[in-house]
Design an enzyme around this catalytic site. Structure first.
Site, PDB file in Angstrom:
ATOM      1  CD  GLU A  95      47.768  46.360  98.153  1.00 42.10           C
ATOM      2  OE1 GLU A  95      46.968  45.908  98.493  1.00 42.10           O
ATOM      3  OE2 GLU A  95      48.297  46.867  96.880  1.00 42.10           O
ATOM      4  CD  GLU A 151      42.980  45.239  94.836  1.00 46.14           C
ATOM      5  OE1 GLU A 151      43.355  45.950  94.015  1.00 46.14           O
ATOM      6  OE2 GLU A 151      42.774  44.722  96.639  1.00 46.14           O
TER       7      GLU A 151
END
Length: 271
Positions: free
Chosen positions: A150, A249
């Site tokens: 990521e 998130e």
């Protein structure tokens, strides 16, 4: 077009409750069918598995251990001299993933070491990351688990994080060349670092194994004031045929429950 599936990141959502098991229960009550989390390593995975099974929840994603947070670690995948620590953390993550029946692990790259310039460290760190990712791919393949990398923005969130753009991540994935290591698309980070979301999402969609969302710039709910048009992006992901989970998130502006109106609206429209 199939509706998107959303999972609650219980490291960010339902933090009004102290225990991960309580947050998992709250996520199920709110209508989520899956959850994800950053670091669960202070929790009993068997107890969390019991709660998720009771509530019909899937655990979609966990991260590898960050290393020593107090001494500046935030993942170890690309950090020189920490290869053995990365392997030990990977083994721990796999152990938890197997108990939780979790099929995705975010393999955190880590930070450029203190005192080093990014430009001077990039070649060595990339080589180490590629080596560690190939090792991880072989280990994860035996367990049927997908590894993810990521990009995290270096403008707001973490100036020292090594992996900071989808372009850099795609180049590394090409070098790794393993089908079970993919890209984790966090729209928040991508927008801050590069913008051009439509083109980047379309370009890198074939490499993508997981998606996460939060509004920019304050990292709140997708319908909070900000610069990203999430109804448009959700429609784009639907058109592209995304089948995985979209991780929530973000930092709720108030209580988690009060901030879920955007998701209930999406579910209602898709009924």
């Amino acid at each position: 077009m199939a509706a998107l599936k959303f999972c609650a990141n219980i490291s960010w959502l339902f933090t009004e409750l102290p225990e991960f098991t309580q947050r998992a229960q709250a996520a199920a009550t709110a209508g989520f069918q899956a959850l994800e989390a950053a670091w669960l390593y202070d929790s009993d995975p068997a107890e969390l598995r019991r709660v998720t099974e009771q509530n019909g929840l899937e655990v979609a994603l966990i991260n590898t251990p960050p290393g020593d947070l107090k001494n500046g670690d935030l993942g170890l995948g690309a950090v020189p001299g920490r290869e053995q620590d990365f392997r030990q953390g990977l083994a721990q993550a796999i152990q938890y993933a197997k108990v939780l029946d979790c099929k995705r692990i975010h393999l955190m790259a880590g930070r450029v070491p203190a005192g080093k310039q990014r430009s001077a460290a990039t070649v060595e760190m990339e080589a180490i990351f590629v080596q560690n990712l190939r090792y991880a791919a072989d280990v994860l393949a035996k367990e049927g688990i997908l590894g993810l990398i990521e990009p995290i923005n270096t403008r707001i969130t973490d100036p020292q994080y090594f992996l900071d753009s989808p372009h850099q991540a795609a180049a590394i994935l090409q070098k790794v060349d393993r089908p079970n290591i993919k890209l984790q698309m966090d729209v928040y980070h991508w927008q801050i670092m590069d913008g051009n979301l439509t083109q980047n999402i379309q370009k890198y969609f074939p490499l993508t194994g997981h998606v996460q969302v939060a509004q920019v710039p304050d990292r709140h709910e997708p319908d909070s004031p900000g610069e990203v048009n999430f109804p448009y992006l959700f429609n784009l992901l639907e058109k592209l045929g995304y089948q995985g989970y979209v991780g929530c998130e973000y930092k709720p502006t108030g209580s988690t429950e009060a901030g879920l109106g955007w998701l209930r609206k999406y579910w209602e429209v898709k009924k």
